[in-house]
Design an enzyme around this catalytic site. Structure first.
Site, PDB file in Angstrom:
ATOM      1  N   GLU A 178      -6.481   6.635  -1.067  1.00 37.19           N
ATOM      2  CA  GLU A 178      -6.377   5.472  -0.183  1.00 37.19           C
ATOM      3  C   GLU A 178      -7.047   4.251  -0.801  1.00 37.19           C
ATOM      4  O   GLU A 178      -6.518   3.142  -0.735  1.00 37.19           O
ATOM      5  CB  GLU A 178      -6.995   5.787   1.180  1.00 37.19           C
ATOM      6  CG  GLU A 178      -6.208   6.798   2.006  1.00 37.19           C
ATOM      7  CD  GLU A 178      -4.775   6.355   2.243  1.00 37.19           C
ATOM      8  OE1 GLU A 178      -4.558   5.187   2.624  1.00 37.19           O
ATOM      9  OE2 GLU A 178      -3.863   7.171   2.017  1.00 37.19           O
TER      10      GLU A 178
ATOM     11  N   HIS B 295       0.840  -1.202   0.000  1.00 39.82           N
ATOM     12  CA  HIS B 295       0.000   0.000   0.000  1.00 39.82           C
ATOM     13  C   HIS B 295       0.876   1.254   0.000  1.00 39.82           C
ATOM     14  O   HIS B 295       0.625   2.196  -0.765  1.00 39.82           O
ATOM     15  CB  HIS B 295      -0.900  -0.030   1.244  1.00 39.82           C
ATOM     16  CG  HIS B 295      -1.724   1.198   1.455  1.00 39.82           C
ATOM     17  ND1 HIS B 295      -3.086   1.246   1.206  1.00 39.82           N
ATOM     18  CD2 HIS B 295      -1.392   2.431   1.927  1.00 39.82           C
ATOM     19  CE1 HIS B 295      -3.539   2.450   1.493  1.00 39.82           C
ATOM     20  NE2 HIS B 295      -2.536   3.194   1.941  1.00 39.82           N
ATOM     21  N   GLU B 296       1.908   1.266   0.837  1.00 43.81           N
ATOM     22  CA  GLU B 296       2.780   2.444   0.913  1.00 43.81           C
ATOM     23  C   GLU B 296       3.627   2.596  -0.351  1.00 43.81           C
ATOM     24  O   GLU B 296       3.889   3.717  -0.792  1.00 43.81           O
ATOM     25  CB  GLU B 296       3.675   2.354   2.155  1.00 43.81           C
ATOM     26  CG  GLU B 296       2.917   2.313   3.478  1.00 43.81           C
ATOM     27  CD  GLU B 296       1.919   3.448   3.620  1.00 43.81           C
ATOM     28  OE1 GLU B 296       2.186   4.561   3.112  1.00 43.81           O
ATOM     29  OE2 GLU B 296       0.856   3.227   4.224  1.00 43.81           O
TER      30      GLU B 296
ATOM     31  N   HIS C 289       1.787   4.563  -2.899  1.00 45.35           N
ATOM     32  CA  HIS C 289       1.885   6.014  -2.730  1.00 45.35           C
ATOM     33  C   HIS C 289       3.198   6.544  -3.316  1.00 45.35           C
ATOM     34  O   HIS C 289       3.239   7.648  -3.868  1.00 45.35           O
ATOM     35  CB  HIS C 289       1.800   6.374  -1.246  1.00 45.35           C
ATOM     36  CG  HIS C 289       0.423   6.219  -0.664  1.00 45.35           C
ATOM     37  ND1 HIS C 289      -0.699   6.759  -1.252  1.00 45.35           N
ATOM     38  CD2 HIS C 289      -0.014   5.592   0.464  1.00 45.35           C
ATOM     39  CE1 HIS C 289      -1.756   6.473  -0.514  1.00 45.35           C
ATOM     40  NE2 HIS C 289      -1.375   5.760   0.523  1.00 45.35           N
TER      41      HIS C 289
END
Length: 646
Positions: free
Chosen positions: A258, A175-176, A179
């Site tokens: 998100e 997930h990070e 980003h």
């Protein structure tokens, strides 16, 4: 939506943020000006003026102009100050949140596992390995911060390491990485600076009210003091409006990003139970709160909500937990999971992450296929990245992770095999005999590396090299250039490896003033046509055997970009400075034009349907220099070891 489209969307989101910020500032200026006029009117009434007079009777247009100008200057000053404050990018944010760096020699098995997960994912994506920080929190949360992939860091709470399985941890890290790859980090830092300017007026009002309240306890308030108190209260009200806009901007930008990052984590790992499981553990009562005083300001950067209560759901920086889980697991029964203890970290545990690196899943049929998956990660890529790390000579891998030896490793990569040139290079290390000895120790191992393993080794060494001081880094760059130029031959691969290193490390050591200068963006290829010609000349010269093939390959690149006129630069006329200037220009193309340019580069090097290893590695390095990481494992199945003749 591919990597370039995501980057372009993030750039447009930044433009929308600027528009919202300008609207909010105009509104705040107008309201602050009105407050001053109203306060003047009230003060006049207090002084026994005619109460029938209106606010408009007391307007002093010069004073109002000065007030408006003062508010603009103050807001701009706060934005600039905040920009300088976080000018070091991800490292500054991690330290601000109380993060402690995780070093490669850690004895903590949880931290060791975390480093392995981050390292594999970075190598699979073609990114430099980001430094990792741990927050001393028992909850589960994480963040990625930085202006670009070169200065990115990943932070994660101690609770996440202790309560999540490896798959769940990998889901959060994926997930990070989304980003990082999609340009969200810069957008998040821009949010911080913009919101600081918007909310400062309210903070000033609270300071005035607080000061006057303390004064009231000890003295009677005069008319001037009451004026100040009313002014402060009014500024608090305006600040509340600023906070309203700030939270609205923050939530509007953050929530969809998100959802996208959650979906990307599933795409990267091909394991929806990883990130869904982590969210279910959070829902069981573990939570995502962060106690640090700066957490609210940075709330939009985290994996989950850092505040336990949100008064209005549309102000939330993150979607509701159940909605996030339902988007990943459509058949979720509504039950949360208890946190599970991590298994012991043994070599056997790591096998699950390595998979079968010999399969054909990583082989692609054409370079355009590889361009389509720039910025993507999948389990096969991570498996091959794990296998590559495992196959590296152990002394080189350990040297890359140690700040004391990573320096020597970079020099060993540039040490010539010719004994005469080698001795000339080592004269630059006569004042540091221990360094010269370490370089010579590593040289035989460096000689065993395949050319395509050098870039991943540099990427692994980035966290260790970031622990240098600025003078040490400048000395390293100077020494590497001396080593490269010692043979008086323009070796493009040597120089491009050097440029990649600078691309990864310059943001760490460049002064804040230089870093914060806004670079020009190019919205048309006609603005950089000479730079395109230079890179096409380099690729054609490196990729093909004779001048006829080189000219045809060069022309194919021009046709792809619809450039009408251009002549290939001969090898002797193509110097390193020209290549450097060209890459510096091309780095500031908007994302969708970078995609077109890299597509033309691919056309150029595969013109005769045979791609040399050197040309393939060269394309990967150019892609990295344009901040478009191309995964190592997406190698075409038509690679040839036959390099073109001069």
């Amino acid at each position: 939506m591919n990597f370039f489209e995501q980057q372009d969307q993030a750039r447009k989101k930044t433009g929308q943020l600027v528009t919202l910020f300008i609207i909010a500032v105009i509104l705040i200026i107008g309201l602050t000006t009105l407050v001053v006029a109203s306060s003047l009117w009230g003060f006049s009434v207090w002084g026994n003026a005619d109460p029938s007079e209106s606010v408009m009777d007391h307007l002093d247009w010069l004073l109002l102009f000065k007030t408006a100008l003062t508010v603009i200057v103050v807001v701009a000053g706060v934005v600039i100050y905040k920009r300088i404050q976080i000018g070091q990018g991800g490292y500054a944010i991690a330290v601000r949140l109380g993060g402690l760096p995780v070093y490669s020699d850690t004895d903590d098995p949880n931290e060791r596992q975390l480093l392995n997960v981050v390292e594999e994912m970075a190598i699979a994506a073609g990114l430099p390995v980001p430094p990792v920080f741990v927050l001393d929190e028992t909850t589960i949360n994480a963040f990625a911060a930085g202006y670009s992939d070169s200065d990115a860091v990943i932070g994660i709470t101690r609770g996440a390491l202790q309560r999540l399985t490896r798959d769940q941890l990998q889901g959060i890290i994926a997930h990070e990485f989304s980003h990082i790859l999609h340009g969200d980090m810069r957008l998040n830092l821009n949010l911080i600076t913009a919101l600081a300017g918007i909310t400062f007026i309210g903070q000033s009002g609270r300071s005035i009210v607080g000061g006057m309240s303390r004064t009231r306890r000890s003295t009677n308030l005069g008319s001037a003091a009451l004026f100040a108190l009313s002014l402060g209260a009014s500024l608090v009200l305006i600040g509340a409006i600023g906070t309203f806009f700030g939270n609205l901007i923050k939530s509007a930008v953050s929530r969809q990003r998100e959802f996208l990052a959650d979906a990307s984590a599933v795409q990267y790992t091909r394991n929806p139970e990883g990130i869904a499981g982590a969210l279910k553990v959070i829902g069981s009562g573990v939570g995502t709160g962060v106690r640090n005083s700066h957490a609210e300001e940075l709330s939009h950067m985290f994996f989950g909500e850092v505040l336990s209560v949100r008064s209005l759901n549309f102000f939330a920086t993150h979607p509701p937990l159940d909605k996030r889980i339902n988007r990943i697991d459509r058949y979720w029964d509504g039950k949360y999971l208890p946190g599970k203890p991590l298994p012991p970290i043994t070599p056997a545990c790591e096998e699950a992450s390595k998979g079968n690196a010999s399969g054909n899943a990583s082989i692609i049929n054409s370079l355009p296929d590889s361009l389509r998956i720039i910025g993507m990660i999948d389990p096969v890529m991570m498996a091959i990245a794990g296998a590559l790390i495992e196959s590296l000579p152990s002394p080189l891998y350990k040297a890359a992770q140690n700040p004391a030896t990573a320096y020597a490793l970079m020099l060993a990569l540039r040490l010539d095999s010719n004994s005469g040139i080698q001795q000339q290079q080592l004269t630059y290390l006569t004042d540091t005999p221990a360094m010269a000895q370490e370089v010579m120790r590593l040289k035989p191992l460096v000689d065993t590396l395949h050319p395509t393993e050098i870039l991943p080794l540099i990427e692994i060494a980035i966290p260790a090299l970031k622990q240098q001081s600025a003078p040490q880094y400048e000395q390293l760059k100077w020494l590497m250039m001396q080593f490269i130029m010692a043979d008086k031959v323009s070796d493009y691969m040597e120089w491009l490896h050097y440029r990649v290193l600078c691309h990864f490390l310059d943001p760490q050591f460049t002064s804040k003033t230089k870093k914060n200068i806004r670079r020009r963006s190019y919205h048309g290829l006609y603005q950089v046509d000479n730079a395109c010609l230079t890179i096409f000349s380099l690729l054609a010269n490196v990729s093909h055997d004779n001048n006829e093939e080189r000219d045809q390959a060069f022309d194919s690149g021009l046709v792809k970009l619809n450039i009408k006129v251009g002549q290939r630069l001969q090898q002797d006329n193509l110097n390193l400075h020209a290549v450097n200037d060209a890459l510096a220009q091309l780095e500031h193309l908007v994302p969708m034009l970078k995609q077109k340019f890299l597509g033309a580069c691919a056309t150029c090097i595969e013109y005769n349907n045979e791609i040399t290893v050197m040309a393939w590695d060269l394309l990967r390095i150019i892609s990295v220099c344009l901040s478009c990481p191309m995964p190592l494992v997406t190698r075409p199945n038509r690679l040839s070891n036959n390099e073109p003749s001069e």
